[in-house]
Write a protein that holds these residues in place. Structure first.
Motif, mmCIF file in Angstrom:
data_model
loop_
_atom_site.group_PDB
_atom_site.id
_atom_site.type_symbol
_atom_site.label_atom_id
_atom_site.label_comp_id
_atom_site.label_asym_id
_atom_site.label_seq_id
_atom_site.Cartn_x
_atom_site.Cartn_y
_atom_site.Cartn_z
ATOM 1 N N LYS A 162 -50.364 -19.322 -4.852
ATOM 2 C CA LYS A 162 -51.362 -18.316 -5.235
ATOM 3 C C LYS A 162 -52.764 -18.742 -4.820
ATOM 4 O O LYS A 162 -53.654 -17.903 -4.709
ATOM 5 N N TYR A 163 -52.959 -20.040 -4.584
ATOM 6 C CA TYR A 163 -54.252 -20.520 -4.127
ATOM 7 C C TYR A 163 -54.378 -20.462 -2.605
ATOM 8 O O TYR A 163 -55.482 -20.378 -2.074
ATOM 9 N N PRO A 166 -52.161 -15.942 -1.544
ATOM 10 C CA PRO A 166 -51.975 -15.051 -2.697
ATOM 11 C C PRO A 166 -51.289 -13.741 -2.338
ATOM 12 O O PRO A 166 -50.637 -13.132 -3.181
#
Length: 261
Positions: A162-163, A166
């Motif tokens: 997600k970093y 995403p």
């Protein structure tokens, strides 16, 4: 000083900055800066900021070009006065929204801003953070411009997707590695880069086999079928002996079914 203030006081975690979310700055000016805006602007672009510069009245166009991201025809605007900003409003909003909603952040490469990011930065392999990453040490003096890090046998450098991705991987992308294999590198195959699902099962990655002297790319296509291709030519075998080597893996859509190395 205004740009530096924004970087240090506004674009902070306390101010709402989130990892993996594009950082977009719009600068308006009616004159020439009294300090060195080129340095801080370049630093911000190197860190992935996307900067738009709008000048009017007595603004210096050359300075706007230095402040803004590249290409200039997309990031630099000049109007007669502040009221005339309405003339460029629609185009500016389009460009800013595209930058702010991009599935991939931006990176400054060869003088131009392009979609991408430095994986070493995202994984904490930078001078101020690497000491917090287990199994990693700094190799001083390897390169003049970029630091080099040694990954020890116990190293596992990871980040939540997600970093980094995403919105998932795009349909086409390039991954570039610069590395050197040391004499004590394990002979067993290991992943230079891979993405795992929530059950720690590999979904896509690049595997280096020091024993077999091969490089393998694998992934699952849109139907869920497993795909893999192994490179074992003379140029690949050179990677396993001593020197630093740069490898780029280009992944293309269905009409180009295999990656290129």
């Amino acid at each position: 000083r205004a740009i530096k203030h924004v970087k240090e006081s506004i674009f902070t975690s306390e101010g709402g900055v989130r990892r993996g979310v594009p950082k977009v700055l719009v600068v308006l000016t009616d004159g020439r800066s009294q300090d060195d805006v080129n340095k801080v602007s370049k630093e911000m672009q190197m860190e992935g900021y996307i900067i738009f510069a709008i000048g009017f009245a007595d603004a210096d166009y050359g300075e706007l070009v230095n402040i803004a991201s590249k290409p200039s025809d997309r990031h630099v605007f000049f109007v007669d006065d502040l009221d005339a900003v309405k003339k460029i409003e629609e185009q500016l909003i389009t460009f800013v929204c595209e930058a702010a909603t991009a599935t991939c952040p931006s990176v400054l490469m060869s003088g131009n801003t392009m979609a991408g990011f430095r994986m070493m930065d995202m994984f904490g392999l930078v001078e101020k953070e690497y000491s917090n990453v287990e199994g990693v040490s700094l190799e001083p003096g390897s390169f003049n411009s970029f630091p080099c890090y040694r990954l020890h046998k116990d190293a596992l450098v990871s980040q939540p997707t997600k970093y980094l991705h995403p919105e998932g991987l795009p349909s086409d992308y390039t991954i570039t590695f610069l590395f050197r294999l040391l004499p004590d590198t394990p002979q067993e195959p290991f992943a230079l880069w891979e993405i795992l699902n929530k059950d720690n099962e590999p979904l896509v990655g690049v595997i280096l086999d020091n024993g077999g002297k091969t490089l393998t790319f694998f992934n699952y296509d849109y139907t869920g079928d497993f795909q893999t291709v192994t490179f074992d030519g003379p140029d690949i075998k050179k990677m396993f002996y001593g020197s630093f080597h740069k490898v780029s893996s280009l992944v293309l859509p269905l009409d180009h079914p295999w990656p290129l190395v």
